[in-house]
Enzyme design. Sequence first.
Site, PDB file in Angstrom:
ATOM      1  N   GLU A 124      19.774 -96.592 -23.544  1.00 60.89           N
ATOM      2  CA  GLU A 124      20.568 -97.350 -22.580  1.00 60.89           C
ATOM      3  C   GLU A 124      20.014 -98.771 -22.519  1.00 60.89           C
ATOM      4  O   GLU A 124      18.797 -98.937 -22.482  1.00 60.89           O
ATOM      5  CB  GLU A 124      20.507 -96.716 -21.183  1.00 60.89           C
ATOM      6  CG  GLU A 124      21.500 -97.388 -20.247  1.00 60.89           C
ATOM      7  CD  GLU A 124      21.533 -96.750 -18.845  1.00 60.89           C
ATOM      8  OE1 GLU A 124      20.703 -95.880 -18.537  1.00 60.89           O
ATOM      9  OE2 GLU A 124      22.390 -97.159 -18.066  1.00 60.89           O
ATOM     10  N   MET A 258      14.660 -92.435 -17.677  1.00 60.65           N
ATOM     11  CA  MET A 258      15.974 -92.447 -18.316  1.00 60.65           C
ATOM     12  C   MET A 258      16.543 -91.039 -18.405  1.00 60.65           C
ATOM     13  O   MET A 258      15.866 -90.104 -18.808  1.00 60.65           O
ATOM     14  CB  MET A 258      15.829 -93.079 -19.716  1.00 60.65           C
ATOM     15  CG  MET A 258      17.121 -93.155 -20.490  1.00 60.65           C
ATOM     16  SD  MET A 258      18.358 -94.173 -19.635  1.00 60.65           S
ATOM     17  CE  MET A 258      19.849 -93.357 -20.175  1.00 60.65           C
ATOM     18  N   GLU A 259      17.829 -90.954 -18.042  1.00 66.61           N
ATOM     19  CA  GLU A 259      18.489 -89.657 -17.851  1.00 66.61           C
ATOM     20  C   GLU A 259      19.075 -89.030 -19.105  1.00 66.61           C
ATOM     21  O   GLU A 259      20.037 -88.254 -19.009  1.00 66.61           O
ATOM     22  CB  GLU A 259      19.617 -89.848 -16.829  1.00 66.61           C
ATOM     23  CG  GLU A 259      20.838 -90.671 -17.318  1.00 66.61           C
ATOM     24  CD  GLU A 259      20.816 -92.142 -16.913  1.00 66.61           C
ATOM     25  OE1 GLU A 259      19.720 -92.673 -16.668  1.00 66.61           O
ATOM     26  OE2 GLU A 259      21.894 -92.780 -16.868  1.00 66.61           O
ATOM     27  N   HIS A 292      16.615 -88.433  -9.138  1.00 65.28           N
ATOM     28  CA  HIS A 292      17.611 -89.407  -9.600  1.00 65.28           C
ATOM     29  C   HIS A 292      18.037 -89.086 -11.037  1.00 65.28           C
ATOM     30  O   HIS A 292      19.232 -88.971 -11.328  1.00 65.28           O
ATOM     31  CB  HIS A 292      17.016 -90.821  -9.517  1.00 65.28           C
ATOM     32  CG  HIS A 292      17.924 -91.899 -10.002  1.00 65.28           C
ATOM     33  ND1 HIS A 292      18.695 -92.645  -9.149  1.00 65.28           N
ATOM     34  CD2 HIS A 292      18.208 -92.361 -11.251  1.00 65.28           C
ATOM     35  CE1 HIS A 292      19.402 -93.517  -9.845  1.00 65.28           C
ATOM     36  NE2 HIS A 292      19.124 -93.367 -11.120  1.00 65.28           N
ATOM     37  N   GLU A 293      17.073 -88.927 -11.923  1.00 64.37           N
ATOM     38  CA  GLU A 293      17.423 -88.688 -13.331  1.00 64.37           C
ATOM     39  C   GLU A 293      18.133 -87.341 -13.473  1.00 64.37           C
ATOM     40  O   GLU A 293      19.087 -87.213 -14.232  1.00 64.37           O
ATOM     41  CB  GLU A 293      16.183 -88.739 -14.229  1.00 64.37           C
ATOM     42  CG  GLU A 293      15.339 -90.012 -14.112  1.00 64.37           C
ATOM     43  CD  GLU A 293      16.131 -91.305 -14.223  1.00 64.37           C
ATOM     44  OE1 GLU A 293      17.172 -91.313 -14.904  1.00 64.37           O
ATOM     45  OE2 GLU A 293      15.718 -92.317 -13.610  1.00 64.37           O
ATOM     46  N   HIS A 296      21.741 -87.555 -12.403  1.00 62.36           N
ATOM     47  CA  HIS A 296      22.597 -88.223 -13.391  1.00 62.36           C
ATOM     48  C   HIS A 296      23.305 -87.215 -14.297  1.00 62.36           C
ATOM     49  O   HIS A 296      24.320 -87.542 -14.905  1.00 62.36           O
ATOM     50  CB  HIS A 296      21.768 -89.154 -14.284  1.00 62.36           C
ATOM     51  CG  HIS A 296      21.688 -90.573 -13.809  1.00 62.36           C
ATOM     52  ND1 HIS A 296      22.782 -91.285 -13.392  1.00 62.36           N
ATOM     53  CD2 HIS A 296      20.639 -91.440 -13.728  1.00 62.36           C
ATOM     54  CE1 HIS A 296      22.411 -92.524 -13.062  1.00 62.36           C
ATOM     55  NE2 HIS A 296      21.120 -92.646 -13.246  1.00 62.36           N
TER      56      HIS A 296
END
Length: 851
Positions: A124, A258-259, A292-293, A296
Amino acid sequence: MSDAASETIYLKDYTEPHHWVRDVHLTFRLAPKATRVLSRITFVPNAENGGDLILNGEELTLITATVDGAIVPMEVSDTHLRIKSADLPQKPFTFEAEVEIAPEDNTALEGLYMSNGMYCTQCEAEGFRKITYYPDRPDVMATFTVRVEGDYPVLLSNGNPVASGDGWAEWHDPWPKPAYLFALVAGDLVNHAGSFTTKSGKDVELNIYVRRGDEDKCAFGMQALKDAMAWDEKTYGREYDLDIFNIVAVDDFNMGAMENKGLNVFNSSCVLASQATSTDANFERIEGIIAHEYFHNWTGNRITCRDWFQLCLKEGLTVYRDQMFSGDMRSHPVKRIEEVLTLRARQFREDNGPLAHPVRPESFVEINNFYTATVYEKGAEIIGMLRRLVGDEAYRKGCDLYFERHDGQAVTIEDWLKAFEDATGRDLSHFAQWYSQAGTPRLTMSEEWTDGTLTLSFAQSTPPTPGQDEKNPQVIPIAVGLIGPNGDEVLPTTVLEMTEAEQSFTFEGLGARPVASVLRDFSAPVILQRDMDAATRAFLLAHDTDPFQKWEMGRMLSKDTLIDMITSGGTPAADYLDALKTVLSDESLDPAFRALALGLPSQDDLAQTLFDAGQTPDPQKIYEAREALRRALARHMSDILPTLFRQHETPQFKPDADGSGKRALRLSVLSLLTLLDDGEAARTLFAAADNMTEQEGSLQALLTAGLGSDELQAFEKQWKEDRLVMDKWFMMQVAFAAPDTAAATAEALTRHPAFTMKNPNRFRAVFGALTSNHAGFHHDSGAAYDLLSKNLISLDKLNPQTTARMSAAFETWRRYDSARQAKIHAQLDRMLATDGLSRDTTEMVTRILGG
Ligand code: 0A1
Ligand code: ZN
């Protein structure tokens, strides 16, 4: 720089790709200087707009490429591989390519790179194009099958494991995804394993992979992951969808985490946790980021963004979700105050300067520059407002419809809002303006009282921001409550919906004139301006039932006091000191809340407040006033500080809300106590501490008071082998240095053998600390400006992304006097004049200068 490299991309120019991708097969033959990437991709012409095949590709050495096994004419540039429509079958076809890349030379940490001997990826937003030729855009979703070949015990990619043998492993991800969610990891890693059974009874294998030696720092993260999985099932009805969920800790990483589908990659600072090495704030952050990840997976992965302008679609929503999770795990009031503190410190600051942009920007040069507080934090505030307006039940209905309708798609903000319109029957066209209009609305309020009727009149206006001179009224949910003169609540929280530039709301049938508590729970991201005397503020501080407003009143009192001290050399009023003392000693209040109430507005906040009031902030004066107030508070509370300090000892360390709240209060008290006892209590705690919260907290108290050099040395000696703790060591001495030594301290640290430009955490430890030291950074010598720009120029050659992000430290330059402005301007010019300055940094510096 070539024109193509600095081209501006516009939302309005979006068109679908000429080709969709059905599936992707990749083989990686890993080698540090010469990794071979073989790709076999099935393309399907887009019936809507057949055309050339356009693939992104940067820093790749092309070995071969074929279409359905045959060599065809193709144009290859620095950024693309293009095959003319006439040379392509007008039906599905297979594109095969082999490219070579050099992960070891990749210091930008984007694409495939190496960190401490392990391979990892960051794709990303547009990193996949540095791995192979591909339509690197989020609306192209495909299933991936990946074979990794390399002599490493751990070989990982997205999805489920298919097969493995000596020196190879194959993975298949059945869920179509955009390339930015691709990930690969290979290395000599150790695994902390766990498992989770989903609500429909599916067993999921969970793993946290770390470097050898870090395995004792994984348990907390693993528990956070399980809590997040259970929470998403319970709160949003979302279940996990693969057999395995892997997390990998990486030391060199530009962001937090990062997810990537089924293979989240984390900055090691955002996953590794232990009592001895992590503070309570670290634990809280780790819990939030892991959630959070994970969240996602549904908001970002299963439903993704059509284009990068829609970034807030996944980020605002996912931040909102992680905030609610953290509130449920800990304390909603405390969490909300912390959220508002960050929102004001980062997003309001951004919104008030040259980098202001809408939550959904309309153009960009480099998308990496738009992973901002506005997209993330203001994006989350919009979701919170939406929920407040439609109500909890309708919010859940809207989300359900969104998930059901768009699963497997790449969508837009319009699609998100449409799901809510359809689920609730509400017209959200005016509300949608929150996504397109930049700037923080100023909301002024006046009151009128006649014969049992209270009228609250509001007016809103938003100052101009770059490219947006004219502003329209926003939809603002204003949560209000009324407190009677005896301190009882006479009206519980009610949401007023403001839609016009000016609007009044009346409350009838009231016996005696109440005090209005306005913008409860910080119901909208606005700046409320309201005439209120100190006595009324103190009244609400004592009686408001809304914890956020209660805290806010103390905050406003502190701010007014400080502004008065800065501008007219005043001294703090006894009433104010008494009011804070009362809060601090009120044992019915949560210690975490009391610690927050004792926190003074930051120097940066004060500078912005003065600037907004038409004055020119003097950083040195701000610093001195704040220190003077801290001394006054310490003296005024000298009789209760030692007791409070003792009372909040936590014999058994637990990184939960209760324990961390007590330690937070204890350390805020210690910071004042240190001004009275010449550091005795802090030194004793430093020597005895069995946890990093108190070890770091006591050292900070000493450094802030100009003490602690022996402790700093002892800290280094104890922790020199632990890179994450050493980041704290680098950070603290700069962040808490006196204004006239901050730049010199930072400069000396860049010569420390453990300093390296290649590790973003280390660079941020020193230079993030320097820019956070307001009076040090803005010292009138200009030494810090010079040091920062010099180091940013060096870093830009290695890592444009982190350089560009950190150059935002200069965004507030127009607040200050002309001499400081000239000094900063000169540094920005110097950066722009640097040969080969990256597109990332060029865009940021140009915007900061207002170009
Ligand atoms: N999507 C990630 C953040 C992230 C964004 C960009 C990155 O590289 C440019 C890396 C991570 C998140 O929201 O956690
Ligand atoms: Zn995110």
